[in-house]
Every structure is written in C-alpha cells, then in structure tokens.
Design a protein around this motif. Structure first.
Motif, PDB file in Angstrom:
ATOM      1  N   ASP A  55       0.653  -0.962  -0.634  1.00 46.37           N
ATOM      2  CA  ASP A  55       0.045  -0.064   0.121  1.00 46.37           C
ATOM      3  C   ASP A  55       0.899   0.844  -0.028  1.00 46.37           C
ATOM      4  N   VAL A  56       2.289   1.098   0.123  1.00 48.70           N
ATOM      5  CA  VAL A  56       2.916   2.360   0.994  1.00 48.70           C
ATOM      6  C   VAL A  56       3.469   2.717  -1.011  1.00 48.70           C
ATOM      7  N   LEU A  57       4.537   1.240  -0.864  1.00 51.77           N
ATOM      8  CA  LEU A  57       5.619   2.295  -1.210  1.00 51.77           C
ATOM      9  C   LEU A  57       5.160   1.353  -2.981  1.00 51.77           C
ATOM     10  N   ASP A  58       5.732   1.954  -4.225  1.00 54.25           N
ATOM     11  CA  ASP A  58       6.485   1.153  -5.483  1.00 54.25           C
ATOM     12  C   ASP A  58       7.469   0.506  -5.066  1.00 54.25           C
ATOM     13  N   VAL A  59       7.297  -0.729  -6.031  1.00 61.77           N
ATOM     14  CA  VAL A  59       8.686  -1.725  -6.048  1.00 61.77           C
ATOM     15  C   VAL A  59       9.420  -1.842  -7.388  1.00 61.77           C
ATOM     16  N   LEU A  60      10.123  -2.233  -7.205  1.00 63.72           N
ATOM     17  CA  LEU A  60      10.800  -1.963  -9.035  1.00 63.72           C
ATOM     18  C   LEU A  60      11.723  -3.845  -8.591  1.00 63.72           C
ATOM     19  N   LEU A  61      11.260  -4.759  -9.685  1.00 64.32           N
ATOM     20  CA  LEU A  61      11.674  -5.929  -9.247  1.00 64.32           C
ATOM     21  C   LEU A  61      12.865  -6.401 -10.353  1.00 64.32           C
ATOM     22  N   VAL A  62      14.115  -6.702 -10.336  1.00 61.12           N
ATOM     23  CA  VAL A  62      14.756  -7.099 -11.489  1.00 61.12           C
ATOM     24  C   VAL A  62      14.987  -8.872 -11.523  1.00 61.12           C
ATOM     25  N   VAL A  63      15.209  -9.786 -12.224  1.00 58.30           N
ATOM     26  CA  VAL A  63      14.848 -10.847 -12.530  1.00 58.30           C
ATOM     27  C   VAL A  63      16.442 -11.599 -13.503  1.00 58.30           C
ATOM     28  N   ILE A  64      17.007 -11.671 -12.304  1.00 57.99           N
ATOM     29  CA  ILE A  64      18.357 -12.808 -11.738  1.00 57.99           C
ATOM     30  C   ILE A  64      18.509 -13.888 -12.601  1.00 57.99           C
ATOM     31  N   ALA A  65      17.649 -14.339 -12.220  1.00 63.89           N
ATOM     32  CA  ALA A  65      18.280 -15.855 -12.832  1.00 63.89           C
ATOM     33  C   ALA A  65      16.824 -16.919 -13.204  1.00 63.89           C
ATOM     34  N   GLY A  74      -4.867  -8.976 -13.244  1.00 67.66           N
ATOM     35  CA  GLY A  74      -5.583  -9.553 -13.726  1.00 67.66           C
ATOM     36  C   GLY A  74      -4.934 -10.657 -15.155  1.00 67.66           C
ATOM     37  N   ASP A  75      -3.035  -9.674 -15.166  1.00 61.36           N
ATOM     38  CA  ASP A  75      -2.497 -10.264 -16.096  1.00 61.36           C
ATOM     39  C   ASP A  75      -1.316 -10.360 -15.729  1.00 61.36           C
ATOM     40  N   ALA A  76      -0.881 -12.044 -16.702  1.00 58.47           N
ATOM     41  CA  ALA A  76       0.056 -11.997 -16.621  1.00 58.47           C
ATOM     42  C   ALA A  76       1.018 -11.936 -17.569  1.00 58.47           C
ATOM     43  N   LEU A  77       2.750 -11.293 -16.423  1.00 54.14           N
ATOM     44  CA  LEU A  77       3.426 -10.964 -16.947  1.00 54.14           C
ATOM     45  C   LEU A  77       4.417 -12.344 -16.572  1.00 54.14           C
ATOM     46  N   ASN A  78       5.330 -12.346 -18.348  1.00 54.64           N
ATOM     47  CA  ASN A  78       6.566 -13.526 -18.152  1.00 54.64           C
ATOM     48  C   ASN A  78       7.481 -12.483 -18.215  1.00 54.64           C
ATOM     49  N   LEU A  79       8.343 -13.655 -16.668  1.00 56.07           N
ATOM     50  CA  LEU A  79       9.756 -13.142 -15.984  1.00 56.07           C
ATOM     51  C   LEU A  79      10.755 -14.142 -16.571  1.00 56.07           C
ATOM     52  N   THR A  80      11.677 -13.103 -17.479  1.00 55.83           N
ATOM     53  CA  THR A  80      12.963 -13.753 -17.323  1.00 55.83           C
ATOM     54  C   THR A  80      14.232 -12.757 -17.239  1.00 55.83           C
ATOM     55  N   PRO A  81      15.658 -13.486 -17.660  1.00 51.79           N
ATOM     56  CA  PRO A  81      16.733 -13.158 -16.884  1.00 51.79           C
ATOM     57  C   PRO A  81      16.129 -11.361 -17.565  1.00 51.79           C
ATOM     58  N   THR A  82      17.222 -11.062 -16.530  1.00 48.24           N
ATOM     59  CA  THR A  82      17.147  -9.512 -16.947  1.00 48.24           C
ATOM     60  C   THR A  82      15.864  -8.857 -17.185  1.00 48.24           C
ATOM     61  N   SER A  83      14.687  -8.864 -16.785  1.00 45.04           N
ATOM     62  CA  SER A  83      13.585  -8.844 -16.714  1.00 45.04           C
ATOM     63  C   SER A  83      13.491  -7.354 -15.658  1.00 45.04           C
ATOM     64  N   VAL A  84      12.792  -6.649 -16.062  1.00 43.62           N
ATOM     65  CA  VAL A  84      12.207  -5.372 -15.071  1.00 43.62           C
ATOM     66  C   VAL A  84      10.741  -5.293 -14.847  1.00 43.62           C
ATOM     67  N   VAL A  85      10.492  -5.204 -13.668  1.00 38.20           N
ATOM     68  CA  VAL A  85       8.704  -4.874 -13.830  1.00 38.20           C
ATOM     69  C   VAL A  85       8.696  -3.619 -12.513  1.00 38.20           C
ATOM     70  N   TRP A  86       8.259  -2.701 -12.974  1.00 44.69           N
ATOM     71  CA  TRP A  86       7.716  -1.570 -11.896  1.00 44.69           C
ATOM     72  C   TRP A  86       6.436  -2.623 -11.499  1.00 44.69           C
ATOM     73  N   LEU A  87       6.376  -2.219 -10.240  1.00 41.96           N
ATOM     74  CA  LEU A  87       4.483  -2.801  -9.252  1.00 41.96           C
ATOM     75  C   LEU A  87       4.632  -1.593  -8.128  1.00 41.96           C
ATOM     76  N   PRO A  88       3.860  -0.559  -8.798  1.00 40.79           N
ATOM     77  CA  PRO A  88       3.001   0.509  -8.424  1.00 40.79           C
ATOM     78  C   PRO A  88       2.486   0.086  -7.050  1.00 40.79           C
ATOM     79  N   ARG A  89       2.341   1.143  -5.982  1.00 36.46           N
ATOM     80  CA  ARG A  89       1.831   0.827  -4.671  1.00 36.46           C
ATOM     81  C   ARG A  89       0.354   0.893  -5.405  1.00 36.46           C
ATOM     82  N   THR A  90       0.032  -0.277  -4.595  1.00 34.45           N
ATOM     83  CA  THR A  90      -1.077  -0.514  -4.486  1.00 34.45           C
ATOM     84  C   THR A  90      -1.939  -1.143  -5.616  1.00 34.45           C
ATOM     85  N   SER A  91      -0.773  -2.092  -6.268  1.00 38.86           N
ATOM     86  CA  SER A  91      -1.108  -2.734  -6.788  1.00 38.86           C
ATOM     87  C   SER A  91      -1.252  -3.923  -6.428  1.00 38.86           C
TER      88      SER A  91
END
Length: 164
Positions: A55-65, A74-91
């Motif tokens: 609820d409070v923080l945006d999170v940056l997720l970086v796939v390493i391996a 409701g959307d599925a995002l595929n993750l592979t090495p070097t993918s960078v995903v922004w997870l906005p707060r409240t999502s």
C-alpha cells in the motif's frame, strides 16, 4: 555513515552458494543511513508468493536468474533474466517461479521505522501538534509529519494529502 561507493554483494556468488531448494531472501541491503531497501529473493521451482498488495511503496523487481510470472491486475507477465518490472503501490500482485526457479532483486524506498505510541492520554485541554504553518504536512490518515515540504502521499500509510 560511510558515503564511499563499494561492492556490497556479487549476486551470482550468492545464488551459487545457495542450496537448490533455498527460498526467501538470500541477501538484504543493510547499510546504515540508507534511503533504499533491496533484497535478493529466491523461489525454488514451482514455488509461489500469494497475491498481496503493497500500500505504501512502489517496488522495482529485476529478474536475475530463472523464470516465472507475475500476475498483476489480472494480467500475467512472463519473467526472464534481465526483465525489469515496476509494481506500483496499491497494485495487487502474485509471483510464481518457473521450472528452474526464480531469483529476483527488489528495490524500493526504505520503509519508515515503526513508532511506539503512548497509551497515556494527554491532559485535558492539551491541543498538541505542530505549529499551524506545518498542518498541511500532517498526514490526515496517521498524523505523521512529512519531511517533504509539498507532500502528495504519506510515506508511512500512503494516504493522499489534501489539495493533491
């Protein structure tokens, strides 16, 4: 506080040293005086992180391996090495590791420390609070005084400040 840049971890070394079925944080940023938090997290093959909401923080997720997917809104995002995903707060989001597991780095602003509130009520007639010139910086949700001179959201509870 040490303000000199330095290498804090070599992520490949941490992953190599971890047992195949290790799950959770393999490393955490723990430097004194920091303004960020970061974690190297590993999920073994097929493991999941249940749907949750920050609820409070945006999170940056970086796939390493490894590989996997994040389900957000409701959307599925595929993750592979070097993918960078922004997870906005409240999502709302859930994670699932693929057949090789999933190792990822999360980075976000440091959470404010927990505060202990007094259980003793102030004396009758006590108005307390900050000077009136700072009332626009007091969170309407939790009462925290923002250090930001023009706050939009409270860094503790995420409440939107009036006028924004």
């Amino acid at each position: 506080m040490n303000s000199e840049p330095r290498v804090l971890a070599v992520l490949d070394d941490l992953l190599t040293a971890a047992a195949h079925d290790d799950r959770g944080a393999l490393w955490q940023l723990a430097e004194q005086g920091r303004e960020l938090d970061a974690n190297l997290v590993r999920l073994p093959p097929g493991a999941e992180v249940a749907e949750h909401q920050e609820d409070v923080l945006d999170v940056l997720l970086v796939v390493i391996a490894g590989s996997g997917r994040v389900v957000a809104g409701g959307d599925a995002l595929n993750l592979t090495p070097t993918s960078v995903v922004w997870l906005p707060r409240t999502s709302r989001r859930a994670l699932a590791a693929g057949p090789d597991g999933l190792a990822y780095l999360t980075v976000h602003r440091r959470r404010p420390g927990l505060t202990i509130k007094s259980s003793v009520a102030p004396p009758a007639g006590y108005e307390g609070g900050e000077a009136p010139c700072m009332l626009d910086r007091v969170c309407p949700g939790c009462g925290r005084l923002s250090q930001d001179p023009e706050p939009v959201f409270c860094s503790r509870c995420g409440e939107r400040f009036a006028g924004h």
